[in-house]
Design a protein around this motif. Structure first.
Motif, mmCIF file in Angstrom:
data_model
loop_
_atom_site.group_PDB
_atom_site.id
_atom_site.type_symbol
_atom_site.label_atom_id
_atom_site.label_comp_id
_atom_site.label_asym_id
_atom_site.label_seq_id
_atom_site.Cartn_x
_atom_site.Cartn_y
_atom_site.Cartn_z
ATOM 1 N N UNK A 25 0.798 -1.226 0.000
ATOM 2 C CA UNK A 25 0.000 0.000 0.000
ATOM 3 C C UNK A 25 0.827 1.270 0.000
ATOM 4 N N UNK A 26 2.129 1.192 -0.205
ATOM 5 C CA UNK A 26 2.971 2.382 -0.181
ATOM 6 C C UNK A 26 2.862 3.193 -1.466
ATOM 7 N N UNK A 27 3.256 4.447 -1.383
ATOM 8 C CA UNK A 27 3.271 5.317 -2.555
ATOM 9 C C UNK A 27 4.718 5.566 -2.975
ATOM 10 N N UNK A 28 4.894 6.031 -4.183
ATOM 11 C CA UNK A 28 6.229 6.277 -4.709
ATOM 12 C C UNK A 28 6.243 7.649 -5.374
ATOM 13 N N UNK A 29 6.862 8.624 -4.686
ATOM 14 C CA UNK A 29 6.897 9.986 -5.200
ATOM 15 C C UNK A 29 7.935 10.103 -6.309
ATOM 16 N N UNK A 30 7.694 11.055 -7.219
ATOM 17 C CA UNK A 30 8.624 11.279 -8.326
ATOM 18 C C UNK A 30 9.995 11.691 -7.813
ATOM 19 N N UNK A 31 10.046 12.394 -6.672
ATOM 20 C CA UNK A 31 11.321 12.859 -6.131
ATOM 21 C C UNK A 31 12.236 11.691 -5.761
ATOM 22 N N UNK A 32 11.634 10.562 -5.346
ATOM 23 C CA UNK A 32 12.435 9.401 -4.971
ATOM 24 C C UNK A 32 13.133 8.823 -6.201
ATOM 25 N N UNK A 33 12.397 8.726 -7.298
ATOM 26 C CA UNK A 33 13.004 8.217 -8.533
ATOM 27 C C UNK A 33 14.019 9.217 -9.081
ATOM 28 N N UNK A 34 13.771 10.520 -8.889
ATOM 29 C CA UNK A 34 14.754 11.526 -9.289
ATOM 30 C C UNK A 34 16.058 11.326 -8.515
ATOM 31 N N UNK A 35 15.950 11.058 -7.192
ATOM 32 C CA UNK A 35 17.130 10.781 -6.372
ATOM 33 C C UNK A 35 17.870 9.551 -6.886
ATOM 34 N N UNK A 36 17.107 8.516 -7.237
ATOM 35 C CA UNK A 36 17.695 7.290 -7.765
ATOM 36 C C UNK A 36 18.444 7.569 -9.068
ATOM 37 N N UNK A 37 17.832 8.351 -9.944
ATOM 38 C CA UNK A 37 18.458 8.666 -11.228
ATOM 39 C C UNK A 37 19.761 9.434 -11.029
ATOM 40 N N UNK A 38 19.731 10.418 -10.114
ATOM 41 C CA UNK A 38 20.954 11.198 -9.860
ATOM 42 C C UNK A 38 22.058 10.337 -9.276
ATOM 43 N N UNK A 39 21.680 9.452 -8.349
ATOM 44 C CA UNK A 39 22.679 8.604 -7.716
ATOM 45 C C UNK A 39 23.311 7.648 -8.733
ATOM 46 N N UNK A 40 22.488 7.104 -9.627
ATOM 47 C CA UNK A 40 23.010 6.214 -10.663
ATOM 48 C C UNK A 40 23.943 6.966 -11.621
ATOM 49 N N UNK A 41 23.571 8.200 -11.957
ATOM 50 C CA UNK A 41 24.445 9.019 -12.803
ATOM 51 C C UNK A 41 25.787 9.258 -12.118
ATOM 52 N N UNK A 42 25.741 9.566 -10.802
ATOM 53 C CA UNK A 42 26.979 9.791 -10.055
ATOM 54 C C UNK A 42 27.845 8.538 -10.037
ATOM 55 N N UNK A 43 27.212 7.380 -9.822
ATOM 56 C CA UNK A 43 27.954 6.130 -9.787
ATOM 57 C C UNK A 43 28.584 5.827 -11.142
ATOM 58 N N UNK A 44 27.838 6.115 -12.212
ATOM 59 C CA UNK A 44 28.357 5.869 -13.551
ATOM 60 C C UNK A 44 29.569 6.754 -13.835
ATOM 61 N N UNK A 45 29.476 8.038 -13.441
ATOM 62 C CA UNK A 45 30.615 8.943 -13.642
ATOM 63 C C UNK A 45 31.830 8.504 -12.832
ATOM 64 N N UNK A 46 31.577 8.055 -11.589
ATOM 65 C CA UNK A 46 32.685 7.614 -10.738
ATOM 66 C C UNK A 46 33.391 6.411 -11.352
ATOM 67 N N UNK A 47 32.615 5.467 -11.910
ATOM 68 C CA UNK A 47 33.216 4.301 -12.542
ATOM 69 C C UNK A 47 34.020 4.697 -13.776
ATOM 70 N N UNK A 48 33.459 5.607 -14.583
ATOM 71 C CA UNK A 48 34.153 6.062 -15.792
ATOM 72 C C UNK A 48 35.486 6.709 -15.431
ATOM 73 N N UNK A 49 35.463 7.561 -14.406
ATOM 74 C CA UNK A 49 36.712 8.233 -13.990
ATOM 75 C C UNK A 49 37.718 7.227 -13.458
ATOM 76 N N UNK A 50 37.239 6.241 -12.680
ATOM 77 C CA UNK A 50 38.150 5.234 -12.129
ATOM 78 C C UNK A 50 38.807 4.416 -13.235
ATOM 79 N N UNK A 51 38.057 4.089 -14.277
ATOM 80 C CA UNK A 51 38.591 3.270 -15.369
ATOM 81 C C UNK A 51 39.596 4.041 -16.216
#
Length: 207
Positions: A179-205
């Motif tokens: 019965x929980x809800x899922x706000x758009x802001x939560x998915x926005x946070x997820x998207x930003x975090x994934x982008x940050x992780x992707x950039x960190x991996x690219x820089x490390x490589x």
């Protein structure tokens, strides 16, 4: 998770909804879900017995409209809603707190998952650099061994990403199923975090 409505609060809140306008049973269930941000979606077995009790008490009446039964508040019901206006304000405040806490829990879970993913990706990149260094200083290391080690690290990274994806999907589906809800802001946070992780991996490589 604590109940959304304390004892007796649901009865009063149903009267309050009917005071706004006549409604049929499904409409009341949907209104409760909307008002609680999806944290509470009652069943027919919860709503209809309470409506029947309110009807017995003379606080609501019902009219059959085709295949639907429409419930309407009576003057006695309106009088009770007016007399308990203070209690209704407290219920509304409690619902707002409940929705906020659920959203914070989901955001916290996403942040922790992102933190774990970044740590795993950083460890994988470090392991790759260490392996590359050992291969460079070892005269006996062959090109085939180098490619095999790299492929193994790629498989490891893919496994980490796959595990994270499965965990996040399971957490989100479980949250919605309860019965929980899922706000758009939560998915926005997820998207930003994934982008940050992707950039960190690219820089490390690239190091």
């Amino acid at each position: 998770m604590a109940p959304v409505f304390s004892h007796g609060d649901l009865r009063l809140y149903l009267l309050n909804l009917l005071d706004e306008s006549p409604r049929h049973g499904y409409d009341l269930m949907q209104a409760l879900s909307d008002r609680t941000g999806g944290t509470y979606t009652p069943s027919a077995g919860t709503i209809y017995p309470r409506l029947a009790k309110l009807e017995e008490e003379g606080l609501v009446t019902k009219v059959v409209d085709g295949r639907k039964t429409v419930y309407e508040i009576t003057d006695a019901g309106r009088a009770e809603v007016a007399a308990r206006a203070g209690e209704l304000e407290g219920i509304e405040a409690g619902l707002a707190d409940s929705v906020r806490l659920i959203a914070e829990e989901v955001r916290g879970s996403v942040r922790e998952a992102m933190k774990s993913l970044r740590a795993d990706l950083a460890a994988s990149a470090q392991s790759e650099r260490h392996t590359a260094s050992e291969r460079a200083t070892s005269a006996s290391a062959s090109a085939d061994d180098d490619r095999a080690a790299s492929r193994e690290q790629v498989r490891r990274a893919e496994a980490l990403v796959g595990e994270f994806r499965a965990n996040v999907r399971a957490d989100l589906r479980s949250h919605l199923a309860h019965g929980g809800s899922l706000a758009a802001s939560i998915i926005d946070d997820l998207s930003r975090a994934l982008d940050d992780a992707s950039r960190a991996l690219t820089q490390a490589l690239r190091r």
